[in-house]
Design an enzyme around this catalytic site. Structure first.
Site, PDB file in Angstrom:
ATOM      1  N   GLU A 186       0.862  -1.181   0.000  1.00 53.61           N
ATOM      2  CA  GLU A 186       0.000   0.000   0.000  1.00 53.61           C
ATOM      3  C   GLU A 186       0.902   1.237   0.000  1.00 53.61           C
ATOM      4  O   GLU A 186       1.798   1.343   0.844  1.00 53.61           O
ATOM      5  CB  GLU A 186      -0.889   0.021   1.238  1.00 53.61           C
ATOM      6  CG  GLU A 186      -1.874  -1.125   1.325  1.00 53.61           C
ATOM      7  CD  GLU A 186      -2.675  -1.058   2.623  1.00 53.61           C
ATOM      8  OE1 GLU A 186      -3.530  -0.160   2.737  1.00 53.61           O
ATOM      9  OE2 GLU A 186      -2.434  -1.883   3.507  1.00 53.61           O
TER      10      GLU A 186
ATOM     11  N   ARG B 114       5.359 -13.896   9.313  1.00 50.09           N
ATOM     12  CA  ARG B 114       5.952 -12.559   9.256  1.00 50.09           C
ATOM     13  C   ARG B 114       7.306 -12.533   9.945  1.00 50.09           C
ATOM     14  O   ARG B 114       7.631 -13.385  10.764  1.00 50.09           O
ATOM     15  CB  ARG B 114       5.040 -11.545   9.945  1.00 50.09           C
ATOM     16  CG  ARG B 114       3.773 -11.239   9.201  1.00 50.09           C
ATOM     17  CD  ARG B 114       2.996 -10.132   9.878  1.00 50.09           C
ATOM     18  NE  ARG B 114       3.770  -8.896   9.918  1.00 50.09           N
ATOM     19  CZ  ARG B 114       3.278  -7.732  10.330  1.00 50.09           C
ATOM     20  NH1 ARG B 114       2.043  -7.654  10.758  1.00 50.09           N
ATOM     21  NH2 ARG B 114       4.025  -6.653  10.330  1.00 50.09           N
TER      22      ARG B 114
ATOM     23  N   LYS C 146       2.943   2.013  10.747  1.00 51.80           N
ATOM     24  CA  LYS C 146       2.995   3.353  10.150  1.00 51.80           C
ATOM     25  C   LYS C 146       2.440   4.399  11.108  1.00 51.80           C
ATOM     26  O   LYS C 146       3.001   5.492  11.256  1.00 51.80           O
ATOM     27  CB  LYS C 146       2.205   3.359   8.840  1.00 51.80           C
ATOM     28  CG  LYS C 146       2.754   2.413   7.785  1.00 51.80           C
ATOM     29  CD  LYS C 146       1.748   2.178   6.670  1.00 51.80           C
ATOM     30  CE  LYS C 146       2.200   1.064   5.740  1.00 51.80           C
ATOM     31  NZ  LYS C 146       1.192   0.707   4.742  1.00 51.80           N
TER      32      LYS C 146
END
Length: 769
Positions: free
Chosen positions: A262, A477, A487
């Site tokens: 993204e 992950r 973020k």
């Protein structure tokens, strides 16, 4: 609750991880408390309760299944798996306990004699192959058949019995048995489809010598399983087969992956693993990898993020086959949404965002809305006739995590950076992701484990609109301790003035790591060493730092710099001109890799910590009664006198020198720079930004991650000196400052002042002083 979970058998780390998931931790705590009424919750019981809390779909069954565990009616993982499967397929109350007990193997006891008898028959059936292949025989098929015949037997006992009978048949292993078997090189894959686990290995799939056939087989497995849950399975299977054949004609069986970030933030260390896996897997199989921006949220997307993402992909050494955007396919996605509505698989809903939050929102009163009405309203959404937030398009599907009817489209009156004002409705990730994969003919949709809950939605949506369906594989992950990568949280650190920006070297964003001086080769090596598994990987930064040291040791040329200078004047300098050119090897371990010239003058600077007036026994460097050597100069210094300030601090040393050949060998050689020809520079030394391994753990850091910041994580030294050979170096060039560490030129460098960031210290040596 950490202590409660640890007492139930979880490690402290696992307990802290569990607490992050409020739903799972609440369910686990409730299960423990229920079980305590009947039994002591030890590690074996706790393990079963933990599986229940993470896998039980319908929580009203929790008291029943916990009571079966606590009363020892369910004792093994196999029994519990069967019990959970039964409850998943029979969610309604009241529970038929007799059928539940039968399906779960309650009361079933498999004796050692039964196990021995079954294994003996299976070994006899495979005796010829066993004698021919000996210990290279794949025992998996015997164990698979044993599992069918001994459904509720302890797997460890079954395996032990098989090993014993094979040893009895073949005798001890010979040298030939110990040699590795030669195998054709075929990709190894582990994946999950509709809750079933499949492992493809070179032994069981040696006939698949090209990726085309492997992919075709994977799709056959998936669609066979998928179609078994539908009423018209044969027709769907044929359609899937045809679509697969069309895909293979288009791609020629080529491996096609994609990296779909993204564009609303900077990439971090976890993305480095994703980049390496997607691009690396494609490269290893002569395939291609797309860089696709998931630009479906125009409110948060900025041009700097688009450029930054591509920059980091290139920095890691990869070139996308093609750079695409989800917005490239907005019209195709809209058309497919119309198809979904026409099939009565999507509907227009007017529930508010607040009502839709969470796993179990109230059912939509508009779910059975007539198809023409939904089509008309969807067109009104597209034309901007409805208010933002008032209407969504929802899909008639229940996701694996229980979330019902995920949103496919929402209204946003925000101009898009690429399409402008053409669209005021934007698709969600759940709708966009799989369809874009299909449009781009992706063969391997590789994603992290948290998307496992979206897997069934991925397959369902592609099949529902009759388009080619790629296969999704999930992997664990990569997280590092002592950092945050969210973020939102990084932005909070920036807003609070704790870090300067997204590329502050104390962060673990890729731009920050580049600025600090971490070479891309080291990050790729780190990702390779971590590997790809299904488990979440949480590591200390030390493993990454070790990879950085290994890379820089071979690539960063050596120069000399002094961080805290102490002036030294050589009173008997051996050259009347007051200057000597000294040749310094860039890599002392391999002088064939080049050298540079530095200037030795009558006045030099040494590190202040390299001088001590009165040396103790362990001190090996310069002192009033102890000589020291100068690196690369071939000189040994002896103190004449020390000049001090009015406060008693040593400000200058006056020394004499002799050649190494004419002096006793000194205990140490120290680095230095010329006092007259060196460059004054700024050096920034970084340490960990956070004090605790997991700054987001409120049980350890109750004030939140911002309060865990280390106020001494940055030290700026504006009085450092470096030899003038680095004067023409460029931003991001890396050096080893001898005896000090690895350093990188910072973008803040100007024509007047060079700025260095310490990338990492040299390996610590406890015996060095």
């Amino acid at each position: 609750m950490t202590s409660l979970f640890v007492a139930a058998g979880l490690t402290e780390q696992k307990a802290n991880e569990t607490l992050k998931n409020k739903q799972v931790s609440a369910s686990f705590a409730e299960a423990i408390e229920l079980a305590k009424h009947t039994c002591e919750v030890d590690k074996s019981v706790g393990n079963l309760l933990y599986q229940i809390s993470t896998r039980l779909k319908h929580k009203h069954h929790l008291p029943t299944i916990v009571s079966y565990v606590a009363s020892k009616k369910l004792k093994t993982d196999i029994q519990l798996n069967c019990a959970l499967d039964y409850l998943k397929n029979n969610p309604s109350m009241p529970l038929d306990e007799s059928k539940f007990s039968e399906a779960s193997g309650v009361g079933v006891e498999v004796s050692p004699a039964q196990i021995e008898d079954v294994i003996e028959k299976l070994v006899e059936a495979n005796k010829a192959e066993l004698l021919e292949q000996r210990y290279k025989f794949n025992t998996g098929k015997i164990l698979m058949n044993a599992r069918k015949l001994l459904k509720f037997a302890d797997g460890r006992i079954v395996k032990s019995e098989l090993d014993m009978q094979i040893l009895d048949l073949l005798g001890p292993k010979s040298e030939a048995d110990l040699e590795p078997a030669s195998k054709p090189k075929v990709p190894y894959l582990s994946y999950y489809v509709w809750g079933n686990s499949y492992t493809l290995t070179t032994n069981s799939f040696s006939e698949f010598l090209n990726i085309k056939m492997l992919l075709l087989f994977l799709h056959r497995i998936f669609h066979k399983l998928h179609c078994s849950t539908t009423g018209n399975g044969h027709q769907i299977f044929i359609k899937c087969f045809v679509l697969m054949e069309e895909h293979l004609k288009i791609t020629g069986g080529q491996v096609r992956t994609r990296f779909p970030p993204e564009p609303n933030g900077i990439l971090h260390i976890g993305h480095a693993k994703a980049i390496n896996f997607n691009f690396g897997y494609a490269k290893a199989n002569d395939g291609v990898c797309f860089l696709r921006y998931d630009d479906t949220n125009p409110e948060k997307e900025e041009e700097k993020f688009f450029k930054g993402i591509l920059d980091m992909v290139n920095w890691l050494g990869y070139t996308p086959y093609k750079v695409t955007h989800a917005s490239d396919y907005f019209q195709e996605l809209f058309d497919l949404a119309v198809v979904l509505i026409k099939k009565d698989l999507a509907y227009i809903c007017h529930q508010k965002y607040e009502e839709l939050k969470g796993i179990n929102p109230p059912p939509s009163p508009w779910r059975n809305r007539p198809i023409p009405e939904s089509l008309a309203l969807f067109e009104d959404m597209r034309k901007g006739k409805l208010d933002e937030g008032s209407t969504t398009l929802r899909m008639k599907h229940v996701m694996e995590d229980g979330k019902q009817d995920p949103v496919a489209y929402r209204i946003k009156f925000t101009p898009h950076h690429r399409t402008g004002d053409k669209w005021c409705i934007y698709p969600t990730y759940d709708f966009t992701h799989c369809l874009c994969d299909s449009i781009e003919q992706i063969s391997h949709s590789l994603c992290t484990k948290e998307f496992q809950a979206r897997r069934s939605s991925y397959f369902w949506l592609c099949n529902s609109v009759d388009i080619y369906c790629p296969v999704q594989w999930e992997y664990g992950r990569l997280n590092l301790q002592y950092t945050v990568v969210s973020k939102r949280k990084i932005q909070k650190l920036i807003d609070a003035g704790i870090v300067r920006d997204w590329d502050d070297p104390r962060l673990f964003t890729l731009t920050a790591l580049r600025r600090r001086g971490f070479p891309p080769e080291a990050l790729n090596d780190f990702c390779a060493k971590v590997g790809v598994t299904g488990n979440l990987c949480i590591l200390e930064p030390s493993m990454l730092e070790a990879c950085v040291r290994t890379t820089l040791n071979n690539t960063a040329p050596r120069v000399m710099a002094v961080l805290y200078p102490l002036k030294v004047t050589i009173t008997n300098f051996p050259n009347e001109a007051g200057s000597l050119d000294i040749k310094v090897p860039d890599f002392p371990a391999d002088e064939s890799k080049g050298n540079h010239v530095t200037n030795l003058t009558k006045s030099i600077f040494i590190e202040r910590s390299d001088y001590m007036e009165i040396a103790d026994k362990s001190y090996k460097r310069f002192a009033s009664d102890q000589s020291v050597g100068l690196r690369h100069a071939g000189l040994v210094l002896t103190l004449e006198r020390a000049e001090k300030s009015s406060k008693g601090d040593v400000v200058e040393l006056f020394v004499t020198c002799k050649s190494v050949e004419d002096s006793p060998k000194p205990k140490a050689f120290i680095h230095w720079v010329s006092a007259t020809s060196c460059l004054e520079c700024e050096v920034r030394v970084y340490s960990r930004l956070f004090k605790h391994k997991n700054p987001e753990d409120t049980s350890v850091v109750p004030g939140g991650f911002v309060t865990d910041c280390n106020s001494d994580s940055l030290s700026v030294n504006t009085a450092a000196r470096v030899e003038c050979s680095v004067k023409k170096a460029k931003v991001f060039d890396k050096f080893q400052f001898e005896r000090l560490g690895y350093f990188c030129i910072d973008p803040d460098t100007t024509d007047n002042t060079m700025v260095f960031n310490r990338t990492i210290p040299l390996k610590e040596d406890a015996g060095k002083n």
